[in-house]
Design a protein around this motif. Structure first.
Motif, PDB file in Angstrom:
ATOM      1  N   GLU A  44       0.834  -1.208   0.000  1.00 37.52           N
ATOM      2  CA  GLU A  44       0.000   0.000   0.000  1.00 37.52           C
ATOM      3  C   GLU A  44       0.872   1.262   0.000  1.00 37.52           C
ATOM      4  O   GLU A  44       0.594   2.222  -0.710  1.00 37.52           O
ATOM      5  N   ALA A  45       1.949   1.241   0.773  1.00 35.20           N
ATOM      6  CA  ALA A  45       2.860   2.382   0.804  1.00 35.20           C
ATOM      7  C   ALA A  45       3.549   2.572  -0.549  1.00 35.20           C
ATOM      8  O   ALA A  45       3.711   3.703  -1.024  1.00 35.20           O
ATOM      9  N   GLU A  46       3.959   1.477  -1.191  1.00 35.17           N
ATOM     10  CA  GLU A  46       4.575   1.566  -2.525  1.00 35.17           C
ATOM     11  C   GLU A  46       3.593   2.118  -3.550  1.00 35.17           C
ATOM     12  O   GLU A  46       3.956   2.952  -4.378  1.00 35.17           O
ATOM     13  N   LEU A  47       2.351   1.672  -3.477  1.00 33.45           N
ATOM     14  CA  LEU A  47       1.319   2.149  -4.395  1.00 33.45           C
ATOM     15  C   LEU A  47       1.072   3.639  -4.202  1.00 33.45           C
ATOM     16  O   LEU A  47       0.968   4.397  -5.172  1.00 33.45           O
ATOM     17  N   ASN A  48       0.992   4.080  -2.965  1.00 35.71           N
ATOM     18  CA  ASN A  48       0.797   5.499  -2.684  1.00 35.71           C
ATOM     19  C   ASN A  48       1.966   6.336  -3.196  1.00 35.71           C
ATOM     20  O   ASN A  48       1.773   7.438  -3.716  1.00 35.71           O
ATOM     21  N   ALA A  49       3.188   5.831  -3.067  1.00 31.93           N
ATOM     22  CA  ALA A  49       4.361   6.556  -3.570  1.00 31.93           C
ATOM     23  C   ALA A  49       4.325   6.641  -5.091  1.00 31.93           C
ATOM     24  O   ALA A  49       4.651   7.683  -5.673  1.00 31.93           O
ATOM     25  N   ALA A  53       4.066  10.063  -7.426  1.00 35.84           N
ATOM     26  CA  ALA A  53       5.018  10.367  -8.490  1.00 35.84           C
ATOM     27  C   ALA A  53       4.291  10.668  -9.801  1.00 35.84           C
ATOM     28  O   ALA A  53       4.680  11.575 -10.547  1.00 35.84           O
ATOM     29  N   ILE A  54       3.231   9.939 -10.087  1.00 38.79           N
ATOM     30  CA  ILE A  54       2.463  10.173 -11.316  1.00 38.79           C
ATOM     31  C   ILE A  54       1.766  11.530 -11.255  1.00 38.79           C
ATOM     32  O   ILE A  54       1.773  12.284 -12.225  1.00 38.79           O
ATOM     33  N   LEU A  55       1.170  11.844 -10.111  1.00 40.65           N
ATOM     34  CA  LEU A  55       0.477  13.117  -9.989  1.00 40.65           C
ATOM     35  C   LEU A  55       1.434  14.296 -10.058  1.00 40.65           C
ATOM     36  O   LEU A  55       1.055  15.381 -10.491  1.00 40.65           O
ATOM     37  N   ALA A  56       2.680  14.090  -9.655  1.00 42.26           N
ATOM     38  CA  ALA A  56       3.663  15.158  -9.731  1.00 42.26           C
ATOM     39  C   ALA A  56       4.023  15.462 -11.182  1.00 42.26           C
ATOM     40  O   ALA A  56       4.461  16.562 -11.499  1.00 42.26           O
ATOM     41  N   ARG A  57       3.819  14.492 -12.087  1.00 45.80           N
ATOM     42  CA  ARG A  57       4.129  14.689 -13.496  1.00 45.80           C
ATOM     43  C   ARG A  57       2.902  15.069 -14.306  1.00 45.80           C
ATOM     44  O   ARG A  57       2.891  14.944 -15.520  1.00 45.80           O
ATOM     45  N   GLU A 137      -0.155  15.208 -19.198  1.00 46.99           N
ATOM     46  CA  GLU A 137       1.153  14.727 -18.761  1.00 46.99           C
ATOM     47  C   GLU A 137       2.163  15.843 -18.982  1.00 46.99           C
ATOM     48  O   GLU A 137       2.235  16.415 -20.063  1.00 46.99           O
ATOM     49  N   VAL A 138       2.947  16.131 -17.965  1.00 49.95           N
ATOM     50  CA  VAL A 138       3.971  17.160 -18.065  1.00 49.95           C
ATOM     51  C   VAL A 138       5.323  16.473 -18.117  1.00 49.95           C
ATOM     52  O   VAL A 138       5.639  15.645 -17.269  1.00 49.95           O
TER      53      VAL A 138
END
Length: 150
Positions: A44-49, A53-57, A137-138
């Motif tokens: 769950e922690a890996e999925l959240n990370a 990361a996707i939302l940051a891009r 996507e940025v």
């Protein structure tokens, strides 16, 4: 009077059955935890990370809706034309019943999207193309490193 006595008796009996430490002073609670809960927590922690990361891009921007049709073959043909003409941009094709929709590009500004809209409209023979505001996507900006030679 009988009701009053019954109420008092009831309240006293509830007090007797309450859980207190005075009745069982040496009792310990033992928890048996399944080892799979730790694995699930890490996943769950890996999925959240990964989601972070996707939302940051991604950011709000514009795409061109080039086509909305029932004909999937036409959509594929148009997608191929766009990718040949503009290999630096991405195309997005999705099905929204009963239509296949084709969207094009990741534009940060409206004037940039308008420029491509005019070019693609001419390429497709004056087709109506709409500018749609959505999450795009940025591309990550490359870090500029200056070599210091002294």
């Amino acid at each position: 009077m009988k009701r009053f006595i019954l109420v008092i008796f009831f309240l006293n009996s509830c007090d007797l059955f309450a859980q207190t430490d005075s009745l069982f002073p040496a009792s310990n609670v033992v928890v048996h935890k399944d080892f799979r809960l730790d694995i699930l927590g890490r996943k769950e922690a890996e999925l959240n990370a990964a989601i972070a990361a996707i939302l940051a891009r991604s950011a709000m921007g514009y795409r061109l809706q080039v086509l909305s049709t029932n004909d999937r073959a036409l959509a594929m043909k148009t997608k191929a034309q766009l990718l040949q003409q503009y290999p630096e941009q991405k195309t997005y094709m999705f099905y929204q019943s009963p239509y296949v929709k084709l969207r094009f590009g990741n534009f940060k500004t409206m004037p940039e999207a308008e420029m491509y809209r005019k070019q693609i409209s001419r390429m497709l023979g004056g087709a109506s193309i709409y500018i749609v505001a959505e999450r795009i996507e940025v591309k990550p900006e490359p870090d500029i490193k200056v070599d210091e030679q002294q």
